[in-house]
Scaffold this active site. Structure first.
Site, short mmCIF file in Angstrom:
data_model
loop_
_atom_site.label_atom_id
_atom_site.label_comp_id
_atom_site.label_asym_id
_atom_site.label_seq_id
_atom_site.Cartn_x
_atom_site.Cartn_y
_atom_site.Cartn_z
N LYS A 67 0.86 -1.18 0.00
CA LYS A 67 0.00 0.00 0.00
C LYS A 67 0.90 1.22 0.00
CE LYS A 67 -4.44 0.95 0.11
NZ LYS A 67 -5.58 0.19 -0.43
N ASP A 126 -6.82 4.24 -4.80
CA ASP A 126 -7.52 4.09 -3.52
C ASP A 126 -8.15 5.46 -3.27
OD1 ASP A 126 -7.89 2.22 -1.10
OD2 ASP A 126 -7.15 4.01 -0.13
P1 NDP Z 1 -12.92 7.48 -3.03
O1 NDP Z 1 -11.87 8.49 -2.78
O2 NDP Z 1 -13.44 7.29 -4.40
O3 NDP Z 1 -14.18 7.77 -2.07
C1 NDP Z 1 -14.05 7.85 -0.70
C2 NDP Z 1 -15.38 8.26 -0.11
O4 NDP Z 1 -15.30 8.21 1.30
C3 NDP Z 1 -15.76 9.70 -0.45
O5 NDP Z 1 -17.15 9.81 -0.52
C4 NDP Z 1 -15.20 10.46 0.76
O6 NDP Z 1 -15.83 11.71 0.96
C5 NDP Z 1 -15.52 9.50 1.86
N1 NDP Z 1 -14.62 9.71 2.99
C6 NDP Z 1 -13.26 9.74 2.98
N2 NDP Z 1 -12.79 9.97 4.21
C7 NDP Z 1 -13.86 10.09 5.01
C8 NDP Z 1 -14.03 10.31 6.39
N3 NDP Z 1 -12.98 10.48 7.20
N4 NDP Z 1 -15.31 10.36 6.87
C9 NDP Z 1 -16.37 10.17 6.05
N5 NDP Z 1 -16.26 9.96 4.74
C10 NDP Z 1 -15.04 9.90 4.23
O7 NDP Z 1 -12.34 6.11 -2.43
P2 NDP Z 1 -12.82 4.62 -2.73
O8 NDP Z 1 -14.29 4.59 -2.93
O9 NDP Z 1 -11.92 4.07 -3.76
O10 NDP Z 1 -12.44 3.89 -1.36
C11 NDP Z 1 -13.35 3.81 -0.27
C12 NDP Z 1 -12.87 2.73 0.68
O11 NDP Z 1 -12.82 1.47 0.00
C13 NDP Z 1 -11.48 2.94 1.27
O12 NDP Z 1 -11.45 2.38 2.57
C14 NDP Z 1 -10.61 2.10 0.35
O13 NDP Z 1 -9.40 1.71 0.98
C15 NDP Z 1 -11.51 0.91 0.13
N6 NDP Z 1 -11.21 0.12 -1.07
C16 NDP Z 1 -11.20 0.68 -2.31
C17 NDP Z 1 -10.94 -0.10 -3.42
C18 NDP Z 1 -11.05 0.45 -4.81
O14 NDP Z 1 -11.00 -0.35 -5.74
N7 NDP Z 1 -11.21 1.75 -5.00
C19 NDP Z 1 -10.57 -1.51 -3.28
C20 NDP Z 1 -10.72 -2.04 -1.95
C21 NDP Z 1 -10.99 -1.22 -0.89
P3 NDP Z 1 -15.17 13.07 0.41
O15 NDP Z 1 -15.54 13.12 -1.04
O16 NDP Z 1 -15.80 14.15 1.23
O17 NDP Z 1 -13.69 12.95 0.64
#
Ligand code: NDP
Length: 446
Positions: free
Chosen positions: A126, A166
């Site tokens: 990571k 991510d």
């Molecule tokens: P994105 O950046 O596309 O989206 C993240 C989302 O989470 C946004 O809506 C963001 O809001 C919100 N967010 C981030 N930090 C916080 C917080 N502290 N409190 C509340 N909301 C928060 O990321 P992903 O969708 O790619 O990833 C989401 C999760 O899934 C992570 O844990 C990631 O590690 C996991 N994951 C992702 C994979 C992938 O293929 N993308 C694969 C496996 C796991 P805002 O827009 O306001 O920042």
């Protein structure tokens, strides 16, 4: 004398004193593999626990860049190459102000076992930076990505380490990172996944984590003879994972009533339709707006700085970030008769919340199994790149579904084998651990 597991947890605390997220995951994983450690002296003899919690390599570097006004900025870049027993290091890059070594070590450690569960030849890693992409212009993002890659390039490669996206790293950032890598190395290779489809990306990669998470939930529901049809679902987040989770849930006949971002939650009691979701995708992916704007376009409530967990539902899909479900949130969900929690994000439920869900025996899908669809399709992107071939969306989706079904089956069977029937946390940890630990032993003391 302390048990082997307790000794190693204590050692981890001494060696990593200011890394709470990493210590949380080490403790959770080691405690849940107790049965397999107790039954197999080979792991003790090879001191596999002390070896497995130590990353093979941790790289920290300076990332200087200049903003549009000419101000010079500096961020910190990281890559944690945790374990390569099963294949080249593989895991996403995260750009978020909260990024630090503890969070990346937790994510890389989890990723090692997640990747093992997919059955694909992938090690675990990571990386990322404390850079905040919010509010930055495209050119600022590009300059940052180029500077980041100017150091990272020497540590990665299609047979060494293959990063992906991510939080904060989507198609745009992968494009800039790839462009810079290609320019420095003068070679067009599958060094990153999550690339755009017309220059090496796999069809279905953007959808994979969310779709995979829903396929996993479907399998869990089948064990109690239920389906997703007409189930009330709450989802957190509105990024990549959340959007595609909602898309698949709608397709399978569920009613999704919430999404959120780091500022708050929207609650649409009529359900988020396909059309409304399209609007959200445009809002988030193109205009980079706030989820609150939904209430100006559609009839819905908005809860500022609130998470969705006190809204009654059948199934919950935390898909935003780590530790977003506390014990209080978990109690709220149970009080409201939620019977399925599926971790789309990485470690969205804290340790106490997970413990409670397991005690109450609701259906609980742990992240390393439930969200493995993303890395599974990343693995498929690597295969397609190596073969210079392109599979159709239908082919990739079929393989993705097969992998998610197999992961669920493996976790369920492993849990049962080690007297933890129905406990997919134990099943996933034990199955992932055995695969990695056995490979490490077979490869000698390296
Ligand atoms: P994105 O950046 O596309 O989206 C993240 C989302 O989470 C946004 O809506 C963001 O809001 C919100 N967010 C981030 N930090 C916080 C917080 N502290 N409190 C509340 N909301 C928060 O990321 P992903 O969708 O790619 O990833 C989401 C999760 O899934 C992570 O844990 C990631 O590690 C996991 N994951 C992702 C994979 C992938 O293929 N993308 C694969 C496996 C796991 P805002 O827009 O306001 O920042």
């Amino acid at each position: 004398m302390l048990s082997y597991i307790k000794q190693i947890i204590q050692l981890a605390k001494q060696k990593n004193p200011h890394q709470p997220e990493f210590l949380q995951t080490v403790k959770e994983i080691l405690e849940s593999i107790k049965p397999v450690i107790n039954q197999n002296s080979k792991y003790f003899k090879a001191n596999i626990l002390e070896r497995i919690i130590e990353p093979e390599r941790q790289i920290i570097f300076r990332v200087p860049w200049s903003d549009d006004k000419g101000n010079i900025k500096v961020n910190r870049g990281f890559r944690v190459q945790f374990n390569s027993a099963l294949g080249p290091y593989k895991g996403g890059l995260r750009f978020h102000p909260s990024v630090n070594l503890s969070i990346l070590k937790f994510l890389a450690f989890e990723q090692t076992f997640k990747n093992a569960l997919t059955g694909l030849p992938l090690g675990g890693a990571k990386g990322g930076s404390d850079f905040d992409p919010k509010g930055k212009s495209d050119l600022e993002i590009m300059r940052f990505c180029q500077s980041f890659m100017l150091e990272l390039f020497r540590h990665i490669g299609s047979d060494t380490d293959v990063p992906a996206g991510d939080i904060g790293v989507g198609g745009r950032e992968i494009g800039y990172l790839f462009g810079q890598y290609k320019r420095i190395q003068n070679n067009f290779t599958g060094v990153l996944t999550g690339k755009a489809v017309n220059w090496g990306g796999s069809l279905m990669r953007p959808e994979a984590t969310g779709y995979g998470s829903v396929y996993f939930a479907q399998e869990m529901l089948k064990t109690i003879n239920k389906s997703l049809e007409q189930k009330i679902c709450i989802v957190s987040g509105s990024g990549n994972v959340a959007q595609h989770t909602v898309e698949k849930l709608i397709e399978l006949g569920a009613k999704v009533i919430t999404m959120s971002d780091s500022h708050g939650t929207i609650f649409d009691k009529h359900g988020i339709s396909k059309e409304k979701l399209l609007w959200i995708k445009e809002l988030k992916n193109i205009h980079r707006g706030r989820i609150k704007d939904y209430t100006e376009k559609f009839k819905a409530e908005y809860f500022e700085n609130k998470k969705p967990w006190n809204i009654p539902c059948d199934c919950a899909f935390p898909s935003a970030t780590q530790n977003e479900i506390s014990i209080k949130d978990a109690k709220n969900l149970l009080k409201n008769k939620c019977y399925l929690v599926n971790e789309g994000a990485n470690m969205p439920c804290d340790s106490e919340a997970v413990k409670l869900f397991l005690e109450k025996k609701i259906l609980f899908g742990p992240a390393k199994a439930a969200n493995a669809g993303g890395v599974a399709v990343s693995g498929m992107e690597m295969s397609q790149n190596s073969m210079r071939l392109k599979w159709t969306a239908k082919e990739v989706d079929k393989k993705l579904k097969e992998i998610m079904i197999a992961i669920h089956k493996n976790c369920l069977a492993t849990a049962e084998q080690y007297n933890a029937k129905g406990n997919l946390v134990a099943g996933a940890n034990i199955a992932g651990f055995k695969k990695v630990a056995d490979a490490m032993i077979e490869q000698g003391i390296v």
